[in-house]
Design a protein around this motif. Structure first.
Motif, PDB file in Angstrom:
ATOM      1  N   SER A  65       0.811  -1.045   0.098  1.00 50.11           N
ATOM      2  CA  SER A  65       0.008  -0.008   0.013  1.00 50.11           C
ATOM      3  C   SER A  65       0.820   1.135  -0.041  1.00 50.11           C
ATOM      4  O   SER A  65       0.943   1.826  -1.086  1.00 50.11           O
ATOM      5  CB  SER A  65      -1.032  -0.176   1.267  1.00 50.11           C
ATOM      6  OG  SER A  65      -1.753   1.109   1.375  1.00 50.11           O
ATOM      7  N   GLU A  66       1.502   1.644   1.081  1.00 51.37           N
ATOM      8  CA  GLU A  66       2.160   2.953   1.157  1.00 51.37           C
ATOM      9  C   GLU A  66       3.138   3.107   0.285  1.00 51.37           C
ATOM     10  O   GLU A  66       3.311   4.465  -0.236  1.00 51.37           O
ATOM     11  CB  GLU A  66       2.628   3.006   2.581  1.00 51.37           C
ATOM     12  CG  GLU A  66       1.775   3.639   3.665  1.00 51.37           C
ATOM     13  CD  GLU A  66       0.580   2.550   4.362  1.00 51.37           C
ATOM     14  OE1 GLU A  66      -0.010   2.783   5.331  1.00 51.37           O
ATOM     15  OE2 GLU A  66       0.858   1.403   3.920  1.00 51.37           O
ATOM     16  N   PRO A  67       4.050   2.072  -0.130  1.00 52.46           N
ATOM     17  CA  PRO A  67       5.020   2.444  -1.169  1.00 52.46           C
ATOM     18  C   PRO A  67       4.459   2.954  -2.291  1.00 52.46           C
ATOM     19  O   PRO A  67       4.767   3.988  -2.956  1.00 52.46           O
ATOM     20  CB  PRO A  67       5.704   1.354  -1.371  1.00 52.46           C
ATOM     21  CG  PRO A  67       5.770   0.472  -0.109  1.00 52.46           C
ATOM     22  CD  PRO A  67       4.527   0.900   0.282  1.00 52.46           C
ATOM     23  N   PHE A  68       3.188   2.482  -2.854  1.00 58.55           N
ATOM     24  CA  PHE A  68       2.334   2.769  -4.007  1.00 58.55           C
ATOM     25  C   PHE A  68       2.135   4.318  -3.729  1.00 58.55           C
ATOM     26  O   PHE A  68       2.307   5.037  -4.701  1.00 58.55           O
ATOM     27  CB  PHE A  68       1.276   1.824  -4.320  1.00 58.55           C
ATOM     28  CG  PHE A  68       0.305   2.087  -5.342  1.00 58.55           C
ATOM     29  CD1 PHE A  68       0.938   1.961  -6.850  1.00 58.55           C
ATOM     30  CD2 PHE A  68      -0.841   2.612  -5.455  1.00 58.55           C
ATOM     31  CE1 PHE A  68       0.230   2.307  -7.894  1.00 58.55           C
ATOM     32  CE2 PHE A  68      -1.463   2.946  -6.380  1.00 58.55           C
ATOM     33  CZ  PHE A  68      -1.148   2.705  -7.531  1.00 58.55           C
ATOM     34  N   ALA A  69       1.549   4.539  -2.667  1.00 62.16           N
ATOM     35  CA  ALA A  69       0.941   5.979  -2.482  1.00 62.16           C
ATOM     36  C   ALA A  69       2.160   6.913  -2.755  1.00 62.16           C
ATOM     37  O   ALA A  69       2.003   7.956  -3.143  1.00 62.16           O
ATOM     38  CB  ALA A  69       0.340   6.120  -1.098  1.00 62.16           C
TER      39      ALA A  69
END
Length: 312
Positions: free
Chosen positions: A161-165
């Motif tokens: 999730s967060e790396p993509f964001a």
């Protein structure tokens, strides 16, 4: 034949990390196993763990930490399968700061973490790596902007999730370190039930576990478009790009298929792995010593290679 109606509560808003369950609904696998499954979405205001304890839902997406804490508090719940062999928890750093190894994160003055992480895996980090200290901790508010703005910071997140964001918002790819690949050992996304259900209706538990495992093989390796449509129906903010990213990362890092699942199939749990996690967390003070942690789970329903023939 009448279907057994059951409710399954997730731990967050619908996402690819829940894909096997949605797949088993969408493609009729649960129905084939005599089940009418309602997925009860988690989220910021949801209390699905409490609903399990109260008997309002039948199955819950839990964790070994939650189940061991329940044993300590004399709450009779237990894990019956571990869908994720690895916890998806990561720390990420800026790509241009000389942070090449996990241990290098100790050089940074700031690590943005939630309170739960600070009280759990950060204790493990301090015990197993040199240089991490409480002075690095700053609260993570589930907004990547402070991390993006501060090159001398690291931030917690989920691999999927967060790396993509950050990539979407900042235009660069962060350095990502999966705690599980550094030795942090909990299972994740366990299927958790009341002990009473295991004792009174083990056939129902076995059918739910088996159908879910088959759902996961089909979600990862076959047509998952109907499952993704259900995910986006439950969580309208979910995008095709995020779903594709999450599935790719689950496969790349072996979240679902590695470790015990290599021999026993998706969902496999072993006594040795569960004991390792308990011992490591007791050593850093997260659990008391002498807890009957083996009451927090049963391996009776897993490690049978159910559905493994569906993997290409």
């Amino acid at each position: 034949m009448a279907l057994d109606k059951v409710k399954f509560g997730t731990n967050w808003l619908a996402e690819a990390e829940h894909g096997g369950y949605y797949q088993a609904v969408a493609d009729g696998t649960y129905e084939k196993y005599g089940l009418d499954v309602e997925i009860v979405q988690g989220g910021p205001q949801a209390a699905n763990s409490a609903l399990l304890i109260a008997g309002k839902i039948d199955f819950y997406m839990g964790s070994p930490q939650g189940s061991i804490n329940a044993i300590i508090q004399q709450i009779p719940i237990m894990d019956v399968a571990a869908i994720f062999q690895k916890d998806p928890q990561i720390l990420m750093a800026h790509p241009d700061q000389g942070i090449e190894t996990f241990a290098d994160l100790a050089k940074l003055p700031t690590i943005l973490m939630g309170k739960d992480g600070f009280l759990s895996y950060f204790e493990w980090m301090k015990a197993n790596f040199t240089g991490f200290s409480d002075s690095q901790y700053k609260p993570y508010t589930f907004n990547p902007a402070p991390f993006i703005a501060d090159p001398k910071s690291a931030q917690q997140g989920y691999l999927t999730s967060e790396p993509f964001a950050v990539e979407q918002q900042a235009g660069w790819t962060p350095k990502v370190f999966l705690l599980a690949d550094q030795g942090y050992s909990p299972y994740s996304e366990t299927i958790t039930v009341q002990k009473k259900l295991v004792e009174e209706n083990p056939d129902l538990v076995q059918r739910f576990v088996d159908a879910t495992i088959i759902g996961w093989y089909n979600y990862l390796y076959h047509d998952n478009s109907a499952a993704n449509a259900l995910i986006k129906k439950d969580n309208p903010d979910m995008t095709d790009e995020q779903l594709a990213y999450s599935i790719a990362k689950m496969k790349e890092y072996g979240l679902v298929e590695s470790g015990d699942a290599d021999d026993g199939g998706i969902g496999c749990m072993t006594d040795a792995h569960y004991k390792k996690f308990y011992d490591e967390m007791a050593a850093v003070g997260l659990f008391e010593t002498g807890v009957a942690f083996d009451k927090a789970y049963t391996t009776d329903f897993v490690c049978k290679n159910v559905g493994a023939d569906l993997k290409p």
